[in-house]
Design a protein around this motif. Structure first.
Motif, mmCIF file in Angstrom:
data_model
loop_
_atom_site.group_PDB
_atom_site.id
_atom_site.type_symbol
_atom_site.label_atom_id
_atom_site.label_comp_id
_atom_site.label_asym_id
_atom_site.label_seq_id
_atom_site.Cartn_x
_atom_site.Cartn_y
_atom_site.Cartn_z
ATOM 1 N N ALA A 6 0.840 -1.202 0.000
ATOM 2 C CA ALA A 6 0.000 0.000 0.000
ATOM 3 C C ALA A 6 0.873 1.250 0.000
ATOM 4 O O ALA A 6 0.667 2.165 -0.805
ATOM 5 N N PHE A 7 1.883 1.272 0.860
ATOM 6 C CA PHE A 7 2.798 2.427 0.902
ATOM 7 C C PHE A 7 3.456 2.654 -0.455
ATOM 8 O O PHE A 7 3.524 3.767 -0.967
ATOM 9 N N TYR A 8 3.922 1.562 -1.015
ATOM 10 C CA TYR A 8 4.633 1.642 -2.286
ATOM 11 C C TYR A 8 3.739 2.250 -3.380
ATOM 12 O O TYR A 8 4.133 3.172 -4.092
ATOM 13 N N LEU A 9 2.505 1.726 -3.476
ATOM 14 C CA LEU A 9 1.611 2.221 -4.526
ATOM 15 C C LEU A 9 1.159 3.650 -4.257
ATOM 16 O O LEU A 9 0.980 4.437 -5.180
ATOM 17 N N MET A 10 1.001 3.976 -2.993
ATOM 18 C CA MET A 10 0.585 5.350 -2.662
ATOM 19 C C MET A 10 1.680 6.334 -3.043
ATOM 20 O O MET A 10 1.422 7.403 -3.570
ATOM 21 N N LYS A 11 2.902 5.946 -2.758
ATOM 22 C CA LYS A 11 4.030 6.819 -3.088
ATOM 23 C C LYS A 11 4.139 6.952 -4.620
ATOM 24 O O LYS A 11 4.352 8.032 -5.160
ATOM 25 N N LYS A 12 3.960 5.801 -5.293
ATOM 26 C CA LYS A 12 4.144 5.806 -6.734
ATOM 27 C C LYS A 12 2.990 6.501 -7.469
ATOM 28 O O LYS A 12 3.208 7.219 -8.445
ATOM 29 N N LEU A 42 10.740 -6.255 -5.369
ATOM 30 C CA LEU A 42 10.239 -6.273 -6.739
ATOM 31 C C LEU A 42 11.307 -6.641 -7.746
ATOM 32 O O LEU A 42 11.031 -7.294 -8.751
ATOM 33 N N ALA A 43 12.529 -6.220 -7.455
ATOM 34 C CA ALA A 43 13.626 -6.510 -8.383
ATOM 35 C C ALA A 43 13.872 -8.008 -8.475
ATOM 36 O O ALA A 43 14.395 -8.504 -9.475
ATOM 37 N N ASN A 44 13.485 -8.756 -7.440
ATOM 38 C CA ASN A 44 13.799 -10.179 -7.424
ATOM 39 C C ASN A 44 12.594 -11.098 -7.501
ATOM 40 O O ASN A 44 12.739 -12.312 -7.498
ATOM 41 N N ASP A 45 11.411 -10.532 -7.485
ATOM 42 C CA ASP A 45 10.225 -11.396 -7.413
ATOM 43 C C ASP A 45 9.261 -11.053 -8.546
ATOM 44 O O ASP A 45 8.493 -10.096 -8.485
ATOM 45 N N GLN A 46 9.320 -11.891 -9.596
ATOM 46 C CA GLN A 46 8.520 -11.633 -10.791
ATOM 47 C C GLN A 46 7.022 -11.697 -10.501
ATOM 48 O O GLN A 46 6.229 -10.889 -10.989
ATOM 49 N N ALA A 47 6.638 -12.677 -9.689
ATOM 50 C CA ALA A 47 5.214 -12.870 -9.400
ATOM 51 C C ALA A 47 4.654 -11.644 -8.665
ATOM 52 O O ALA A 47 3.572 -11.146 -8.982
ATOM 53 N N LEU A 48 5.438 -11.185 -7.715
ATOM 54 C CA LEU A 48 5.000 -10.006 -6.961
ATOM 55 C C LEU A 48 4.876 -8.796 -7.898
ATOM 56 O O LEU A 48 3.907 -8.046 -7.842
ATOM 57 N N ALA A 49 5.876 -8.684 -8.797
ATOM 58 C CA ALA A 49 5.852 -7.552 -9.722
ATOM 59 C C ALA A 49 4.596 -7.563 -10.578
ATOM 60 O O ALA A 49 3.960 -6.525 -10.782
ATOM 61 N N SER A 50 4.182 -8.749 -11.038
ATOM 62 C CA SER A 50 3.006 -8.719 -11.913
ATOM 63 C C SER A 50 1.733 -8.520 -11.095
ATOM 64 O O SER A 50 0.757 -7.939 -11.584
ATOM 65 N N LYS A 51 1.764 -8.964 -9.854
ATOM 66 C CA LYS A 51 0.610 -8.709 -8.989
ATOM 67 C C LYS A 51 0.439 -7.198 -8.766
ATOM 68 O O LYS A 51 -0.661 -6.654 -8.836
ATOM 69 N N ILE A 52 1.559 -6.532 -8.561
ATOM 70 C CA ILE A 52 1.513 -5.086 -8.333
ATOM 71 C C ILE A 52 1.029 -4.368 -9.587
ATOM 72 O O ILE A 52 0.255 -3.426 -9.535
ATOM 73 N N LYS A 53 1.492 -4.878 -10.735
ATOM 74 C CA LYS A 53 1.076 -4.274 -12.008
ATOM 75 C C LYS A 53 -0.451 -4.349 -12.154
ATOM 76 O O LYS A 53 -1.108 -3.382 -12.548
ATOM 77 N N ALA A 54 -0.997 -5.525 -11.819
ATOM 78 C CA ALA A 54 -2.451 -5.702 -11.933
ATOM 79 C C ALA A 54 -3.178 -4.720 -11.019
ATOM 80 O O ALA A 54 -4.195 -4.119 -11.400
ATOM 81 N N MET A 55 -2.638 -4.531 -9.825
ATOM 82 C CA MET A 55 -3.275 -3.586 -8.895
ATOM 83 C C MET A 55 -3.213 -2.168 -9.451
ATOM 84 O O MET A 55 -4.174 -1.419 -9.376
#
Ligand code: ADP
Ligand code: MG
Length: 485
Positions: A427-433, A465-478
């Protein structure tokens, strides 16, 4: 009386909203006011409306009408003036029924009278005329798509790519033998991804192949409106009848049926009737049937009886292909590098993709220049920016909570176990971004934390995020979901 009633409508439009007024009060009028016994008589089109108003709006009516009529005490009486086709034609005065509100009579009953009530100053036919007109003008205000197949949406101009190939193939297949292969066909996907286009394409194709088939397109919105109006004017039978002869029904955006119990009931019966007669049913929604909230489960399960096909966000090649096709159709000379640029810039929505193209095309023709990358950059500079500014922290926290099935209060709480800590970091990450809010504002929004906590969370996320592809795509979807909300 009319002036007082108009004033009353103004007041409750402000108080209860125009929807309430349109739905329940426009077909009602204040018939008379008798100060000797403090009875205000309202004329209502049928018993259903009468009951509804008595159950929900008695207090509102009494308060405001009493004030407008300059009285302290008031009782209401309801006169039902049912509509009748013949009456409208011959202008006969209709049999009227008198229903008093609960203060006067405990159980409202209808007592048909053979003569016009002495309260009447105008024959009820006029009421009916007025109401019909009102409905027409309501409709005129709303863009009304129900019933009309748009010839602009064809299979020919629908670009197929991996994101929509299943839905496209299924849509095409049903045109070859309607009612036989996939029934119902359920198409779901985010906004602007081509659901409506595909539905109209089916309608166009089926009519082209067999002119005798009866095709009907409607949105859940128009269905709900028409259903309510059919109750208001005692036309339930006519409402159902219009589906009797239908061979193909295209039902768009059925998610809007959610929480509309009575409309769902009616829809359920129409669905069954058509299904049993092997008539083709095509439905669209923004989500999978099971995920439509407030929809009866028997409806959800029926929607999955046939084929459920999704439309996903298009990949970059499909977006470029769509842009090329659209630019040909609009006669816009679009260089390849500009097409690529637009496709990369517009994340997910094909309607927006088309919008961006039109803006650039318009700019080029207004300034009499050739389209160039530089121009596209300039024109699209603010693309998504207005949305970005509007992105609220509530939207972000809601989307994050939904994706992790977590509670918003838990995200904001002081809990520190690993699962919720990760959700909070996201949540923090997306709010900042994505938001324009300062770190202080973000920190205090998420449970009164300070800005260093936010910085810490954001850098931790960047590392993950730099190391976790699955997490990265989950964040992208959000991110995409947030942009679309
Ligand atoms: P939805 O109903 O899913 O919100 P629409 O069907 O209204 O989306 O599509 C939005 C716009 O994008 C329409 O102008 C439609 O023609 C266009 N569009 C969507 N998908 C495609 C496609 N695959 N090929 C060409 N145009 C498309
Ligand atoms: Mg649509």
């Amino acid at each position: 009386m009319q002036l007082i009633w108009d004033e009353f409508l103004n007041i409750i439009t402000a108080e209860a909203g125009s929807q309430v007024v349109e739905t329940w009060f426009k077909a009602v009028c204040l018939e008379s006011w008798d100060p000797s016994n403090s009875i205000a008589t309202l004329r209502v089109p049928n018993q259903f409306v009468s009951r509804w108003i008595q159950d929900h709006y008695t207090e509102l009516l009494k308060t405001h009408l009493a004030r407008l009529l300059n009285t302290h005490t008031m009782r209401l009486s309801f006169e039902v003036a049912p509509q009748h086709e013949n009456a409208a034609r011959t202008r006969n005065i209709m049999p009227a029924s008198v229903i008093h509100d609960t203060e006067l009579v405990n159980e409202p009953t209808i007592t048909p009278a053979t003569h016009a009530s002495h309260h009447m100053h105008r024959p009820p036919v006029l009421v009916q005329h007025q109401s019909e007109e009102l409905i027409l003008s309501d409709r005129a205000k709303k863009p009304r798509t129900g019933g009309v197949i748009n010839p602009a949406y064809q299979f020919d101009n629908f670009v197929v790519g991996p994101s929509n190939s299943l839905a496209h193939a299924a849509a095409y297949a049903i045109c070859e033998s309607i009612g036989k292969v996939y029934n119902p066909l359920f198409i779901y996907g985010g906004t602007g991804l081509g659901k409506t286009h595909l539905m109209h394409a089916i309608g166009n194709e089926v009519s082209k192949r067999n002119k005798n088939l009866v095709v009907r397109y409607e949105t859940a919105d128009t269905f709900i409106n028409d259903f309510i109006n059919s109750i208001r004017f005692d036309r339930s039978q006519q409402f159902r009848n219009r589906y009797q002869a239908v061979d193909l029904i295209l039902f768009d955006d059925i998610q809007f049926l959610s929480n509309k119990e009575q409309t769902q009931e009616s829809f359920f019966h129409i669905f069954n009737m058509l299904y049993e007669q092997q008539k083709q049913i095509v439905l669209s929604s923004d989500t999978f049937p099971k995920e439509i909230h407030g929809l009866q489960s028997r409806l959800k399960s029926r929607m999955e009886w046939g084929l459920v096909a999704d439309i996903q966000t298009p990949d970059i090649e499909t977006k470029i292909a769509i842009l090329t096709r659209k630019s040909d159709a609009h006669r816009i000379a679009l260089p390849e590098d500009v097409a690529e640029y637009i496709a990369a810039r517009v994340v997910s929505n094909i309607r927006e993709l088309e919008g961006a193209l039109i803006r650039i095309g318009a700019f080029a023709s207004l300034t009499n220049q050739q389209i160039s990358l530089e121009m596209a950059r300039k024109v699209l500079l603010n693309l998504n920016e207005p949305k970005r500014e509007g992105i609220m922290l509530d939207t972000i926290i809601k989307v994050v909570a939904k994706h992790y099935d977590a509670g918003i209060n838990d995200i904001r709480s002081k809990k520190r176990h690993q699962d919720i800590s990760l959700v909070r970091q996201v949540a923090f990450y997306l709010m900042k971004k994505m938001s324009n809010c300062s770190l202080q504002v973000i920190g205090s929004y998420v449970g009164g934390r300070d800005h260093s906590t936010v910085i810490h969370a954001v850098s931790k996320m960047e590392l993950l995020l730099a190391n976790d592809q699955a997490l990265a795509s989950k964040i992208k979807a959000m991110e995409q979901e947030i942009l679309q909300s």
